[in-house]
Design a protein around this motif. Structure first.
Motif, PDB file in Angstrom:
ATOM      1  N   SER A 242       0.824  -1.219   0.000  1.00 51.83           N
ATOM      2  CA  SER A 242       0.000   0.000   0.000  1.00 51.83           C
ATOM      3  C   SER A 242       0.852   1.261   0.000  1.00 51.83           C
ATOM      4  O   SER A 242       0.347   2.360  -0.219  1.00 51.83           O
ATOM      5  CB  SER A 242      -0.937   0.001   1.207  1.00 51.83           C
ATOM      6  N   PHE A 243       2.157   1.126   0.245  1.00 51.53           N
ATOM      7  CA  PHE A 243       3.047   2.295   0.276  1.00 51.53           C
ATOM      8  C   PHE A 243       4.015   2.347  -0.909  1.00 51.53           C
ATOM      9  O   PHE A 243       4.963   3.126  -0.911  1.00 51.53           O
ATOM     10  CB  PHE A 243       3.873   2.304   1.572  1.00 51.53           C
ATOM     11  N   ILE A 244       3.807   1.481  -1.883  1.00 51.71           N
ATOM     12  CA  ILE A 244       4.692   1.531  -3.055  1.00 51.71           C
ATOM     13  C   ILE A 244       4.254   2.693  -3.960  1.00 51.71           C
ATOM     14  O   ILE A 244       3.077   2.812  -4.296  1.00 51.71           O
ATOM     15  CB  ILE A 244       4.640   0.215  -3.854  1.00 51.71           C
ATOM     16  N   GLY A 245       5.197   3.508  -4.354  1.00 56.55           N
ATOM     17  CA  GLY A 245       4.916   4.568  -5.318  1.00 56.55           C
ATOM     18  C   GLY A 245       3.731   5.412  -4.897  1.00 56.55           C
ATOM     19  O   GLY A 245       3.570   5.750  -3.732  1.00 56.55           O
ATOM     20  N   ASP A 246       2.885   5.756  -5.858  1.00 53.78           N
ATOM     21  CA  ASP A 246       1.668   6.497  -5.557  1.00 53.78           C
ATOM     22  C   ASP A 246       0.475   5.702  -6.086  1.00 53.78           C
ATOM     23  O   ASP A 246       0.623   4.604  -6.615  1.00 53.78           O
ATOM     24  CB  ASP A 246       1.731   7.907  -6.159  1.00 53.78           C
ATOM     25  N   GLU A 247      -0.687   6.277  -5.935  1.00 52.13           N
ATOM     26  CA  GLU A 247      -1.934   5.600  -6.319  1.00 52.13           C
ATOM     27  C   GLU A 247      -1.877   5.083  -7.762  1.00 52.13           C
ATOM     28  O   GLU A 247      -2.237   3.943  -8.041  1.00 52.13           O
ATOM     29  CB  GLU A 247      -3.095   6.594  -6.155  1.00 52.13           C
ATOM     30  N   ALA A 248      -1.412   5.915  -8.658  1.00 47.48           N
ATOM     31  CA  ALA A 248      -1.380   5.517 -10.079  1.00 47.48           C
ATOM     32  C   ALA A 248      -0.412   4.351 -10.288  1.00 47.48           C
ATOM     33  O   ALA A 248      -0.728   3.382 -10.987  1.00 47.48           O
ATOM     34  CB  ALA A 248      -0.971   6.718 -10.942  1.00 47.48           C
ATOM     35  N   VAL A 249       0.743   4.452  -9.668  1.00 49.59           N
ATOM     36  CA  VAL A 249       1.735   3.375  -9.798  1.00 49.59           C
ATOM     37  C   VAL A 249       1.175   2.067  -9.246  1.00 49.59           C
ATOM     38  O   VAL A 249       1.343   1.002  -9.838  1.00 49.59           O
ATOM     39  CB  VAL A 249       3.045   3.761  -9.070  1.00 49.59           C
ATOM     40  N   ARG A 250       0.489   2.162  -8.131  1.00 42.15           N
ATOM     41  CA  ARG A 250      -0.035   0.932  -7.506  1.00 42.15           C
ATOM     42  C   ARG A 250      -1.118   0.276  -8.359  1.00 42.15           C
ATOM     43  O   ARG A 250      -1.377  -0.908  -8.212  1.00 42.15           O
ATOM     44  CB  ARG A 250      -0.582   1.244  -6.103  1.00 42.15           C
ATOM     45  N   HIS A 251      -1.724   1.030  -9.224  1.00 43.68           N
ATOM     46  CA  HIS A 251      -2.751   0.438 -10.084  1.00 43.68           C
ATOM     47  C   HIS A 251      -2.205  -0.065 -11.409  1.00 43.68           C
ATOM     48  O   HIS A 251      -2.936  -0.643 -12.205  1.00 43.68           O
ATOM     49  CB  HIS A 251      -3.904   1.438 -10.299  1.00 43.68           C
ATOM     50  N   ARG A 252      -0.954   0.166 -11.671  1.00 39.79           N
ATOM     51  CA  ARG A 252      -0.351  -0.351 -12.907  1.00 39.79           C
ATOM     52  C   ARG A 252       0.815  -1.300 -12.614  1.00 39.79           C
ATOM     53  O   ARG A 252       0.999  -2.296 -13.309  1.00 39.79           O
ATOM     54  CB  ARG A 252       0.174   0.801 -13.776  1.00 39.79           C
ATOM     55  N   GLY A 253       1.600  -0.953 -11.629  1.00 37.17           N
ATOM     56  CA  GLY A 253       2.806  -1.740 -11.341  1.00 37.17           C
ATOM     57  C   GLY A 253       2.455  -3.117 -10.795  1.00 37.17           C
ATOM     58  O   GLY A 253       1.463  -3.291 -10.085  1.00 37.17           O
ATOM     59  N   THR A 254       3.287  -4.110 -11.130  1.00 39.16           N
ATOM     60  CA  THR A 254       3.003  -5.489 -10.729  1.00 39.16           C
ATOM     61  C   THR A 254       4.160  -6.070  -9.913  1.00 39.16           C
ATOM     62  O   THR A 254       5.316  -5.627 -10.039  1.00 39.16           O
ATOM     63  CB  THR A 254       2.790  -6.380 -11.959  1.00 39.16           C
ATOM     64  N   ILE A 255       3.848  -7.114  -9.175  1.00 43.75           N
ATOM     65  CA  ILE A 255       4.866  -7.755  -8.340  1.00 43.75           C
ATOM     66  C   ILE A 255       5.942  -8.411  -9.216  1.00 43.75           C
ATOM     67  O   ILE A 255       7.136  -8.302  -8.948  1.00 43.75           O
ATOM     68  CB  ILE A 255       4.220  -8.761  -7.362  1.00 43.75           C
ATOM     69  N   GLY A 256       5.511  -9.070 -10.298  1.00 45.60           N
ATOM     70  CA  GLY A 256       6.481  -9.725 -11.179  1.00 45.60           C
ATOM     71  C   GLY A 256       7.378  -8.706 -11.864  1.00 45.60           C
ATOM     72  O   GLY A 256       8.599  -8.893 -11.995  1.00 45.60           O
ATOM     73  N   GLY A 257       6.777  -7.620 -12.296  1.00 40.57           N
ATOM     74  CA  GLY A 257       7.555  -6.568 -12.946  1.00 40.57           C
ATOM     75  C   GLY A 257       8.593  -5.988 -12.019  1.00 40.57           C
ATOM     76  O   GLY A 257       9.758  -5.785 -12.382  1.00 40.57           O
ATOM     77  N   SER A 258       8.188  -5.740 -10.778  1.00 39.06           N
ATOM     78  CA  SER A 258       9.103  -5.157  -9.809  1.00 39.06           C
ATOM     79  C   SER A 258      10.261  -6.110  -9.512  1.00 39.06           C
ATOM     80  O   SER A 258      11.428  -5.699  -9.485  1.00 39.06           O
ATOM     81  CB  SER A 258       8.345  -4.830  -8.522  1.00 39.06           C
ATOM     82  N   LEU A 259       9.938  -7.396  -9.324  1.00 40.46           N
ATOM     83  CA  LEU A 259      11.000  -8.347  -8.964  1.00 40.46           C
ATOM     84  C   LEU A 259      11.952  -8.597 -10.132  1.00 40.46           C
ATOM     85  O   LEU A 259      13.173  -8.687  -9.940  1.00 40.46           O
ATOM     86  CB  LEU A 259      10.376  -9.662  -8.481  1.00 40.46           C
ATOM     87  N   ALA A 260      11.403  -8.711 -11.336  1.00 43.29           N
ATOM     88  CA  ALA A 260      12.255  -8.967 -12.493  1.00 43.29           C
ATOM     89  C   ALA A 260      13.199  -7.794 -12.746  1.00 43.29           C
ATOM     90  O   ALA A 260      14.330  -7.966 -13.196  1.00 43.29           O
ATOM     91  CB  ALA A 260      11.392  -9.236 -13.719  1.00 43.29           C
TER      92      ALA A 260
END
Lengths: 264, 793
Positions: free
Chosen positions: A95-113
């Motif tokens: 819930s604290f990653i980036g901002d609202e917009a980022v949290r609705h687009r960014g993914t766990i797999g994308g972040s880890l890769a």
């Protein structure tokens, strides 16, 4: 950005095939880092393979294990009730990653890769002793991260899911860069069946790392006092206009103590 | 009719348009056949340009033309002009090196334009720009003023020895030195005022259009002052007469000063449009904003106050190095001189003041006015120095201020640094602010914070600033190359609605509302029947634009003068219609009436008669009800007030949080209290940004390290407390509205209040001064190395 080809396959096999065939192809898994990089012309992929249609979305809780599909957004992770009941500290972290917009687009797999040295998820994976599932194998968190922006993923290999065993308790404390709001230092502390694990993001030149001295002390006595006198070596820590390596080393201790105090 | 005149908190007319995405910004403007320009910029801080090979770029797909500085020079294009000339101590003029639109022999900062590609699409232009090959011969760069004035430093301009642009001073040095010699106490402070990057929400943009039929040029641009751009670009750069050049500044999304100046890209698109005979558009990408919008502040200063044994200020001595960057931006030279040193009396009756300023060229982006422009630098210096005086003499911070305030009965007050203040009551704003901030109850809050492990401090700033820079004759004698009057054209239409054509420009300030309220107040026309038009040299007679919080004090006064003419003419028409003597006609609330009778005519009756002059004194009076006034002010206006900040510092991390902020300002008469509150809050947000977060950082080699939002910390909503705003009014005595200006007070008064609070919070750690921004790392270092003094000490 430079011109590139774009595909949005509907099967994992097609995506893997497209990415394996072309060393200059890139997977698009939310694009919260990749799109800005493309806009600044810092990367010139021949092909973008959008993973949005592979059906890799969702969170399942089975016994003591929470499995998050690779294309699940941070927002979905933060909002999932089942996850929240098992690993509330992970829910809060998302819930604290980036901002609202980022949290609705960014993914766990994308972040880890991507394994950005200041990203939050790598700390969660290391601290919670998670396992990364790909299209071809399972990789322990401890083996996955290979230095900043580097992982053990092979060309074309895609993260399909991440399995998190629920810890007894845990907490993530982040000291944000005042400009970018990425972690200058983020410390995830988890008390797990196999002992206490402490993962540090943002601070290390080589990306996320485990703080073994703190782990040993906390395994013996899970309290902030147990690590009050443990210092973090300055060697190998990042230094920039916002925080020197010394300051980061200090913040690792502060964040770790706060995480221990707040672990739930 | 609801109360919508002076003093009403009317909602902003323009907001419905802005909030629903219907604003019309420069980048929204697209002309038929339009091409796109991309500027290839220097990535070197300082280098000689050898060969520029544009051959491949010119052949790239979609490219229409590639231009370099040599092409512009061959076409007799002039350099970007400087609008203010400062003279040195010895009377000689400042160094004013050429500022080519596109660099020719040398690049002088990262971001300096080197070539321009004009193509069918922005993408094509950008692709082709990468194909341009530039041979650079790199030169050592100087980024800080200290490095730039060091012996043997690399010269930014060969004809500016020592990198000195000017060495200027103000005040009587002998008197000041004498006062220091007999002082009971001298308090010294060395401080820097951090460099800021404006970052308006809307990046700069420009569209050049050329009409081959009549040979007319139109420039659409993100400007705070389209007439000034027309004058500067037409007369000095492109040699286009005013009648052939129209400059339109449509909706503009924030300026803060950064959109005052005439920028290279404006000249590039206009000139290129004429060359390729098609419209040419350029819109900055955010990284270009960082390296090409004029920056703000960047002073290094040594300040000393001489005091007598009772804590009275005897004399102030200041020496400042001001960073000008690689070239002189349009108004750069006047910022650290006439908008800075003249403010050093502040709210205090310091009898003698001397200030010397060296302006220094460096290999950085040019520095010019940024919200406050000189006054924040003066205020930070003074309010930090006053706190240091209190500390070093053991006096109370409030008491030393009260003791040295210019008393309320001393106005008009002549300072020793040229300005004459017309009105103010500094005790009143201080009292009101201390009360609103519950200053008396602070120690209890400090103790409560300490109980939870936080260091809490409170800081005060009692400041003064100068708005509506004027009069023209005076600023001309000080080196201004422009007048500083304002213009209003007011048209009462036949059926009574009103259009106001103002030479000021709104880029967030809410002029469409505030200026309409003036018309409602003075002419009695309903608020929704008043239209305010700005930003188009094709519609507005003339104007100097908006900066220095001048729009109401100068532009509003021009409107009042034009409305006075409307009323005077209306009275003549009314007298004719009602068969009365002009002397007997009274005008009030939109009604012309004959004194002592019940006969009256509405403004609409009069306007209809003026445009349909069937029954009209046509022999003595022209038809129509359309009046213009030019107004040249008699003096600056002098807003002032008190800001109180409270901070809490996390001892473990060094993070300072502003937990309370109260501003009580005297901005003169308030037209719209809601807009004033918003302007002050916005200014305070920027001031807190400067105090705690924002910092433009160059490395020693001249590379901009904080060149994006990843590293440049803008203040965000969650960095800010609720900002309480109050007003205590004394009226300006030399304009009919009694207004002073509110646009910059927030950014001027707040930074020292925040830093004074931070230092107060750290009072047990032996810290005397902290430069901005008070970053977590900086405060942590102080906490770590400072030994807390024992309570008994």
């Amino acid at each position: 950005m430079y011109d590139f080809a774009y595909q949005k396959p509907s099967s994992l096999a097609d995506a893997v095939k497209a990415l394996s065939a072309d060393p200059d192809a890139k997977a698009l898994a939310g694009g919260m880092t990749l799109i800005p990089v493309l806009k600044q012309r810092l990367n010139k992929p021949s092909l973008l393979v959008d993973l949005a249609k592979l059906g890799l979305v969702g969170i399942t809780v089975s016994g003591n294990t929470v499995t998050i599909a690779g294309m699940t957004t941070h927002g979905a992770v933060a909002a999932d009730a089942g996850l929240k009941s098992k690993i509330p500290s992970l829910s809060e972290m998302a819930s604290f990653i980036g901002d609202e917009a980022v949290r609705h687009r960014g993914t766990i797999g994308g972040s880890l890769a991507n394994n950005d040295p200041a990203a939050d998820y790598p700390a969660a994976v290391l601290a919670l002793d998670a396992t990364i599932k790909t299209d071809r194998r399972s990789i322990k968190g401890d083996d996955f991260f290979q230095g900043m922006f580097t992982t053990t993923l092979e060309q074309g290999e895609l993260i399909t899911a991440v399995e998190f065993p629920a810890p007894e308790k845990g907490a993530y404390e982040k000291f944000r860069n005042p400009a970018s709001r990425y972690a200058i230092v983020g410390v995830y502390v988890a008390k797990t069946a196999g002992g206490v694990r402490v993962a540090v993001t943002g601070a290390g030149q080589g990306g996320v790392f485990r703080h073994t001295a703190m782990e040993q002390a906390l395994s013996a006595n899970f309290s902030p006092d147990a690590i009050a006198n443990i210092t973090t070596p300055v060697d190998g820590l990042n230094s920039d206009i916002h925080a020197s390596a010394e300051y980061r080393a200090h913040l690792v201790g502060v964040m770790a103590k706060r995480a221990v105090a707040r672990a739930y | 009719m609801p109360f919508e005149g002076i003093g009403a908190a009317v909602r902003r007319k323009e907001d419905a348009r802005f909030l629903s995405g219907r604003g019309n910004y420069t980048d929204d403007i697209n002309r038929p056949g339009q091409l796109h320009a991309f500027v290839r910029r220097s990535d070197r801080p300082h280098a000689r340009i050898g060969r520029i090979d544009t051959e491949q770029a010119a052949k790239a797909p979609g490219v229409v033309a590639v231009f370099t500085g040599a092409d512009m020079a061959a076409d007799n294009v002039g350099g970007l002009p400087c609008g203010w000339q400062i003279h040195n101590k010895d009377g000689s003029p400042m160094k004013e090196p050429p500022h080519p639109v596109i660099a020719v022999d040398k690049v002088r900062h990262v971001g300096d334009p080197v070539a321009v590609v004009v193509a069918e699409t922005k993408q094509a232009a950008k692709d082709a720009a990468e194909l341009i090959e530039i041979d650079y011969q790199e030169l050592p760069a100087v980024a800080s003023v200290r490095d730039a004035i060091a012996p043997g430093a690399s010269l930014v301009h060969d004809d500016a020895p020592g990198n000195i642009c000017y060495d200027w001073h103000i005040g009587d040095k002998a008197l000041v030195d004498a006062a220091f010699a007999k002082a009971a106490k001298v308090v010294k402070l060395e401080l820097t005022n951090n460099r800021l990057i404006p970052n308006a929400m809307e990046p700069r943009a420009a569209v050049g259009d050329f009409d081959p039929h009549g040979g007319d040029f139109t420039l659409y641009t993100t400007s705070q002052n389209p007439h000034v751009i027309r004058l500067l670009m037409g007369a000095f750069v492109l040699h286009i007469p005013e009648n052939k050049l129209r400059v339109v500044a449509p909706d503009v999304g924030g300026g803060f000063g950064s959109k005052i100046y005439h920028y290279a890209e404006e000249a590039i698109v206009t000139w290129a449009a004429g060359k390729v005979r098609r419209p040419v558009k350029w819109t900055a990408e955010r990284n270009e904003s960082f390296m090409s919008d004029a920056h703000g502040r960047d002073h290094d200063t040594m300040a000393e106050m001489a005091l007598d044994a009772d804590g009275n200020f005897l004399a102030l001595r200041v020496s400042t190095l001001a960073n000008m960057g690689g070239y002189l931006s349009t108004f750069a030279p006047c910022i650290p001189t006439y908008l800075y040193a003249t403010l050093l009396a502040g709210v205090y009756k310091t009898p003698v003041i001397y200030c010397e300023v060296k302006a220094v060229f460096t290999n950085t982006v040019p520095v010019d006015a940024y919200r406050g422009a000189g006054r924040p630098e003066a205020t930070f210096l003074l309010e930090r120095l006053v706190d240091a005086c209190a500390r070093d003499t053991g006096m109370d911070r409030v008491a030393i201020r009260r003791k040295n305030f210019i008393p309320a009965d001393a106005f008009p007050y002549q300072t020793p640094v040229a300005l004459q203040y017309d009105s103010g009551d500094y005790q009143a704003t201080l009292d009101a602010c201390l009360k609103a901030a519950d200053y008396a109850g602070f120690e209890a809050r400090r103790a409560a914070a300490a109980a939870k492990g936080k260091l809490r401090g409170i800081g005060i700033s009692t400041y003064l600033e100068a708005c509506g820079i004027a009069p023209s004759a005076v600023v001309g004698s000080l080196g201004a190359r422009a007048g500083l009057y304002e213009v209003a054209n007011i048209k009462v239409h036949p059926t009574g609605s009103v259009s106001v054509y103002t030479g000021t420009h709104s880029h967030g300030q809410g002029h469409e509302t505030t200026l309409a309220q003036l018309v409602t107040d003075q002419l009695g026309v309903p608020f929704d029947q008043v239209e305010v038009v700005h930003g188009d040299t094709g519609k507005i007679p003339f104007g100097m634009g908006t900066y220095g919080s001048r729009s109401l004090a100068v532009g509003g006064t021009a409107m009042v003068k034009a409305m006075d003419k409307i009323i005077a003419k209306g009275k003549k028409i009314a007298a004719h219609l009602m068969e009365a003597s002009v002397e007997d006609i009274e005008f009030k609330d939109g009604q012309f009436s004959v004194a002592g009778t019940d006969k009256s005519k509405t403004l609409t009756d009069i306007s209809l008669a003026a445009y349909v002059p069937h029954n009209y004194p046509i022999e003595e009076l022209e038809p129509g009800l359309d009046e213009t006034a030019f107004y040249d002010p008699k003096n600056f206006t002098f807003p002032g007030g008190c800001h109180v900040a409270e901070v809490e510092i996390d001892k473990d991390t060094g993070v300072a949080e502003v937990v309370n902020f109260v501003a009580v300002d005297d901005v003169g008469r308030v037209i719209n209290p809601m807009i004033v509150e918003g302007q002050v809050q916005g200014g305070v947000a920027q001031g807190i940004g400067q105090a705690l977060l924002e910092n433009a950082v160059y490395d020693e080699g001249g590379q901009l390290l904080s060149g994006s939002f990843m590293d440049y910390s803008m203040p965000r909503a969650n960095d800010l407390p609720m900002i309480k705003v109050g007003t205590e009014t004394t009226l300006c005595t030399h304009n009919p509205l009694g207004v002073k200006g509110c646009g910059e007070v927030g950014a001027i008064g707040s930074p020292p209040a925040v830093i004074n609070a931070v230092i107060d919070a750290l009072k047990d750690y032996g810290v005397r001064h902290i430069d901005m921004p008070a970053s977590p790392q900086k405060l942590w270092s102080i906490i770590r190395s400072g030994t807390p003094r024992m309570a008994a000490e």
